[in-house]
Design an enzyme around this catalytic site. Structure first.
Site, short mmCIF file in Angstrom:
data_model
loop_
_atom_site.label_atom_id
_atom_site.label_comp_id
_atom_site.label_asym_id
_atom_site.label_seq_id
_atom_site.Cartn_x
_atom_site.Cartn_y
_atom_site.Cartn_z
N ASP A 1 4.66 18.76 -11.77
CA ASP A 1 3.64 19.53 -11.03
C ASP A 1 4.30 20.50 -10.07
O ASP A 1 3.90 20.64 -8.91
CB ASP A 1 2.68 18.60 -10.30
CG ASP A 1 1.37 19.30 -9.91
OD1 ASP A 1 1.07 20.36 -10.50
OD2 ASP A 1 0.66 18.79 -9.04
N LYS B 1 5.00 23.75 -8.36
CA LYS B 1 4.26 24.99 -8.06
C LYS B 1 4.52 25.33 -6.60
O LYS B 1 5.02 24.48 -5.83
CB LYS B 1 2.76 24.79 -8.32
CG LYS B 1 2.12 23.63 -7.60
CD LYS B 1 0.68 23.49 -8.02
CE LYS B 1 0.07 22.21 -7.46
NZ LYS B 1 -1.31 22.03 -7.84
N ASN C 1 3.86 23.03 -3.65
CA ASN C 1 4.65 21.81 -3.51
C ASN C 1 6.08 22.09 -3.05
O ASN C 1 6.94 21.22 -3.12
CB ASN C 1 4.66 21.02 -4.82
CG ASN C 1 3.29 20.43 -5.12
OD1 ASN C 1 2.48 20.25 -4.20
ND2 ASN C 1 3.01 20.14 -6.37
N ASP D 1 5.58 16.24 -3.40
CA ASP D 1 4.51 15.76 -4.28
C ASP D 1 4.99 15.27 -5.64
O ASP D 1 4.97 16.00 -6.64
CB ASP D 1 3.41 16.81 -4.45
CG ASP D 1 2.09 16.13 -4.78
OD1 ASP D 1 2.14 15.00 -5.32
OD2 ASP D 1 1.03 16.70 -4.48
N THR E 1 -0.64 21.59 -13.36
CA THR E 1 -1.60 22.63 -12.98
C THR E 1 -1.60 23.65 -14.10
O THR E 1 -0.53 24.15 -14.47
CB THR E 1 -1.17 23.23 -11.62
OG1 THR E 1 -1.09 22.15 -10.68
CG2 THR E 1 -2.15 24.26 -11.12
#
Ligand code: PIT
Length: 414
Positions: free
Chosen positions: A205, A207, A210, A226, A249
């Site tokens: 995840d 991105k 994060n 995260d 995402t």
């Protein structure tokens, strides 16, 4: 971080049934990063996502609901936590988790505590994978776990406190941003990725939201946070997760994940390509109004370097992105290779010194206003929550689509 270490705190009474503290080494706060970072939290600019907005609102000691929310929130903390930590403010909210800023009652050191609700929504197993990974990792560019406290329904992760804001906030708030600045950030992310990938951990995840700066100063390190969707890859010795699960995402998902094939650490490198594109331009390489279109574009690797500021960006930077946004995972750069790419290696010498701030900010603003127009015109826009649904679903409902537009993490289990 500091170079000496000590154990943090103690509990004077035996732990309650079902609860335990695990003591972990805590570096001393003698270094200047720790000194600087807690002085003042800069008011953060959040142009990127709703989740980001939430964070911004909550990064101040008062949010819309004022004290009430915090008071209500405080009650969720086990007395053992509040005996040890003074809960200061809610600084982030995720799917089934909250992050608060706390201060250790005796040492006055600031920390972040992530409170995970387990059982109801998030399985104990998933939580323990996250915990296992956080316990294993020790790197300057990875969030550091200090200690853990568990009750039957909640897990409290005491983490180092990052106060420097998210990557994109810094890009926007600085007023001046060059390729060189971009490479500095991307080197730090690549180092973190190289480290976790060597351990056999896939973040899944990655991105901009994060990626947090440790402190507001220019020389701050950037930290990957995260690990809520992270898992062990096949090459690790650990029990691996189902590496066919579609999660993350949508705009950052790698083609092999979208296609439902087994995948590995390469998915994080694809996400790094997406992040590199965003950081340099303020726009998304893959952005479509519907999920099928988005996924089609991802599967084809259909993106371009058209529009501003791409004409001002070096070929080396574009080559870097192309080698990450390679549809075939085996042709994609690894984190180690990314670190050896001439664009990152020669950042001081060759990278353009042009100020990209204006076009990047304009693109980010445009995107943010498109997103807010969408959410104000749609009655079905839900709150920022992750969705968990079945892979067999062929079409997403409008609520899910809205979530995707707001770029929230999804876990779609096979
Ligand atoms: C901070 C400041 C902040 C958020 C966090 C830490 C969150 C960290 C985090 C979240 C996770 C995880 C590990 C770390 O698995 O605004 O110091 O879901």
């Amino acid at each position: 971080m500091g170079n000496s270490s000590s154990k943090v705190g103690f509990i004077s009474e035996p732990p309650k049934k079902h609860a335990y503290f695990s003591f972990m080494k805590v570096k001393s706060n003698k270094n200047k990063e720790f000194g600087n970072e807690f002085c003042k939290t800069k008011k953060q600019l959040h142009l990127w996502s709703e989740r980001s907005n939430e964070r911004s609102n909550m990064s101040e000691t008062r949010n819309r609901h004022g004290n009430k929310c915090e008071e209500k929130f405080r009650t969720r903390f086990d007395p053992r936590i509040t005996a040890r930590y003074d809960i200061k403010a809610l600084i982030g909210r995720g799917s089934f988790s909250h992050v608060v800023r706390v201060e250790h009652r005796y040492t006055h050191q600031p920390f972040a505590i992530k409170l995970l609700e387990v059982g109801k929504h998030k399985g104990q197993d998933t939580c323990h994978v996250e915990l296992g990974i956080l316990r294993r990792v020790h790197h300057a560019n990875i969030i550091r776990l200090v200690e853990v406290f568990e009750t039957p329904h909640r897990v409290y992760l005491v983490l180092e406190l990052a106060t420097g804001g998210e990557l994109l906030d810094r890009v926007v708030s600085r007023g001046f941003f060059t390729e060189r600045d971009a490479t500095k950030a991307l080197v730090m992310v690549s180092r973190g990725l190289s480290y976790i990938h060597a351990l056999g951990v896939i973040h899944r995840d990655l991105k901009p939201e994060n990626l947090l700066y440790y402190h507001p100063g220019q020389d701050s390190r950037l930290i990957i946070t995260d690990f809520g969707l992270a898992c062990w890859s096949r090459k690790s010795q650990m029990v691996e997760c189902d590496v066919r699960t579609l999660c993350g995402t949508p705009e950052y998902l790698a083609p092999e994940m979208v296609a439902g094939r087994t995948y590995g650490c390469e998915v994080d490198m694809w996400a790094l390509g997406v992040i590199s594109y965003i950081v340099l331009s303020g726009s998304m390489p893959f952005e479509q109004r519907s999920q099928p279109r988005l996924f089609k574009a991802i599967l084809r690797g259909n993106y371009s370097f058209h529009g501003q500021p791409w004409s001002s960006i070096s070929n080396q930077a574009k080559d870097f992105i192309e080698r990450l946004l390679s549809v075939k995972p085996e042709q994609r750069m690894t984190a180690e290779q990314a670190l050896k790419h001439p664009w990152l290696l020669n950042m001081a010498a060759c990278s353009s010194n042009k100020n990209l701030h204006r076009p990047i900010s304009q693109n980010l603003h445009q995107r943010a206003s498109r997103a807010s127009n969408y959410s104000s015109s749609s009655r079905s826009v839900p709150e920022s929550r992750s969705v968990v649904s079945s892979r067999s679903q062929s079409r997403l409902d409008s609520g899910q689509l809205a979530r995707i537009r707001c770029q929230h993490s999804v876990a779609v289990y096979a």
